[in-house]
Design a protein around this motif. Structure first.
Motif, mmCIF file in Angstrom:
data_model
loop_
_atom_site.group_PDB
_atom_site.id
_atom_site.type_symbol
_atom_site.label_atom_id
_atom_site.label_comp_id
_atom_site.label_asym_id
_atom_site.label_seq_id
_atom_site.Cartn_x
_atom_site.Cartn_y
_atom_site.Cartn_z
ATOM 1 N N ASP A 278 40.073 -13.994 -38.055
ATOM 2 C CA ASP A 278 39.382 -13.372 -36.933
ATOM 3 C C ASP A 278 39.432 -11.871 -37.167
ATOM 4 O OD1 ASP A 278 38.179 -12.705 -34.564
ATOM 5 O OD2 ASP A 278 39.890 -13.223 -33.299
ATOM 6 N N ILE B 7 44.007 -26.010 -43.890
ATOM 7 C CA ILE B 7 42.905 -25.792 -42.947
ATOM 8 C C ILE B 7 42.661 -24.294 -42.778
ATOM 9 C CG2 ILE B 7 42.147 -26.071 -40.539
ATOM 10 C CD1 ILE B 7 42.390 -28.749 -41.789
ATOM 11 N N TYR C 194 43.877 -18.685 -39.917
ATOM 12 C CA TYR C 194 42.917 -18.387 -38.856
ATOM 13 C C TYR C 194 42.384 -16.994 -39.140
ATOM 14 C CZ TYR C 194 41.029 -17.792 -34.143
ATOM 15 O OH TYR C 194 40.196 -17.600 -33.068
ATOM 16 N N TYR D 132 31.957 -17.911 -35.841
ATOM 17 C CA TYR D 132 30.905 -18.538 -36.635
ATOM 18 C C TYR D 132 29.697 -18.770 -35.724
ATOM 19 C CZ TYR D 132 28.545 -21.910 -39.667
ATOM 20 O OH TYR D 132 27.634 -22.556 -40.455
ATOM 21 N N SER E 189 45.717 -14.615 -29.997
ATOM 22 C CA SER E 189 45.738 -15.897 -30.672
ATOM 23 C C SER E 189 47.037 -16.107 -31.440
ATOM 24 C CB SER E 189 44.522 -16.048 -31.580
ATOM 25 O OG SER E 189 44.403 -14.945 -32.442
ATOM 26 N N ILE F 39 40.309 -21.734 -40.317
ATOM 27 C CA ILE F 39 39.391 -21.559 -39.190
ATOM 28 C C ILE F 39 38.827 -20.143 -39.272
ATOM 29 C CG2 ILE F 39 39.117 -21.427 -36.687
ATOM 30 C CD1 ILE F 39 41.351 -23.451 -36.400
ATOM 31 N N ASP G 170 36.726 -17.582 -37.121
ATOM 32 C CA ASP G 170 36.277 -17.344 -35.751
ATOM 33 C C ASP G 170 34.905 -16.677 -35.744
ATOM 34 O OD1 ASP G 170 36.701 -17.559 -32.985
ATOM 35 O OD2 ASP G 170 37.358 -15.473 -32.859
ATOM 36 N N ARG H 135 38.592 -27.865 -44.531
ATOM 37 C CA ARG H 135 39.815 -28.355 -45.178
ATOM 38 C C ARG H 135 39.661 -28.231 -46.682
ATOM 39 N NH1 ARG H 135 43.620 -32.042 -43.364
ATOM 40 N NH2 ARG H 135 42.184 -32.705 -41.733
ATOM 41 N N GLN I 288 33.376 -21.699 -33.989
ATOM 42 C CA GLN I 288 34.271 -21.480 -35.112
ATOM 43 C C GLN I 288 33.879 -22.446 -36.219
ATOM 44 O OE1 GLN I 288 37.945 -22.267 -33.018
ATOM 45 N NE2 GLN I 288 38.368 -20.082 -32.846
ATOM 46 N N TYR J 12 34.407 -28.898 -38.579
ATOM 47 C CA TYR J 12 33.735 -28.502 -37.343
ATOM 48 C C TYR J 12 32.938 -27.234 -37.610
ATOM 49 C CZ TYR J 12 33.064 -26.714 -32.601
ATOM 50 O OH TYR J 12 32.508 -26.230 -31.449
ATOM 51 N N ILE K 3 35.609 -24.740 -39.099
ATOM 52 C CA ILE K 3 36.899 -25.281 -39.521
ATOM 53 C C ILE K 3 36.680 -26.095 -40.778
ATOM 54 C CG2 ILE K 3 38.903 -26.671 -38.875
ATOM 55 C CD1 ILE K 3 38.163 -26.163 -35.925
#
Length: 163
Positions: free
Chosen positions: A89, A113, A87, A119, A1, A115, A117, A161, A157, A153, A159
């Protein structure tokens, strides 16, 4: 990634990525294996990562630590409002995920943001007698409730803010 982000997102001048990874695995590989506590450290993962990102040079800041150690020591000078994007992970253990989310949150700029991973995974797996419990969903849900972040989202995943 990491390579995908470097090729598709972090393309502008001045963009960079900080990768925090202890390169520790519970399964042994056939390449330069050594013990670190009760875990097996392999240089194969480290070498593969370094080979993959070498062409990006100074855009990649690799920190070979457990995230908790990095946040507590090396990440301290960064403190707050440093990153636009994160991100996560890593470990799926509930306490590890919670630490990663909450300490990353402090370093995010307003509007940043995150994210997370994996989820939605709630199962446990047995790897060589070591049972791993996926705590991503529980930790992420507690994080959302505690921070009041905006969920953009929630699927494979999460996401969010930062306001």
């Amino acid at each position: 990634s990491t390579v995908w982000f470097l090729e598709n997102v972090l393309t502008g001048d001045g963009s960079s990525i900080t990768c925090v990874d202890p390169f520790i695995h519970t399964q042994t590989n056939n390449v330069m294996v050594m013990k670190h506590g009760d875990r097996t450290v392999t240089s194969e993962a480290r070498m593969r990562f370094q080979d993959n990102v070498a062409r990006f040079g100074d855009k990649v800041w690799t920190q070979e630590y457990y995230s908790l150690h990095w946040f507590a020591t090396l990440g301290q000078p960064l403190r707050k409002n440093v990153y636009d994007f994160a991100y996560i992970d890593g470990s799926h253990e509930l306490h590890d995920v919670a630490v990663d989310l909450f300490l990353t949150w402090r370093m995010m700029k307003p509007g940043g943001i995150i994210i997370a991973d994996d989820y939605g995974k709630t199962e446990s797996i047995d790897i060589g007698g070591e049972v791993i419990h996926f705590g991503v969903t529980a930790a992420a849900n507690a994080f959302v409730a505690a921070t009041g972040c905006k969920v953009l989202y929630a699927g494979r995943q999460l996401i969010v803010r930062k306001a």
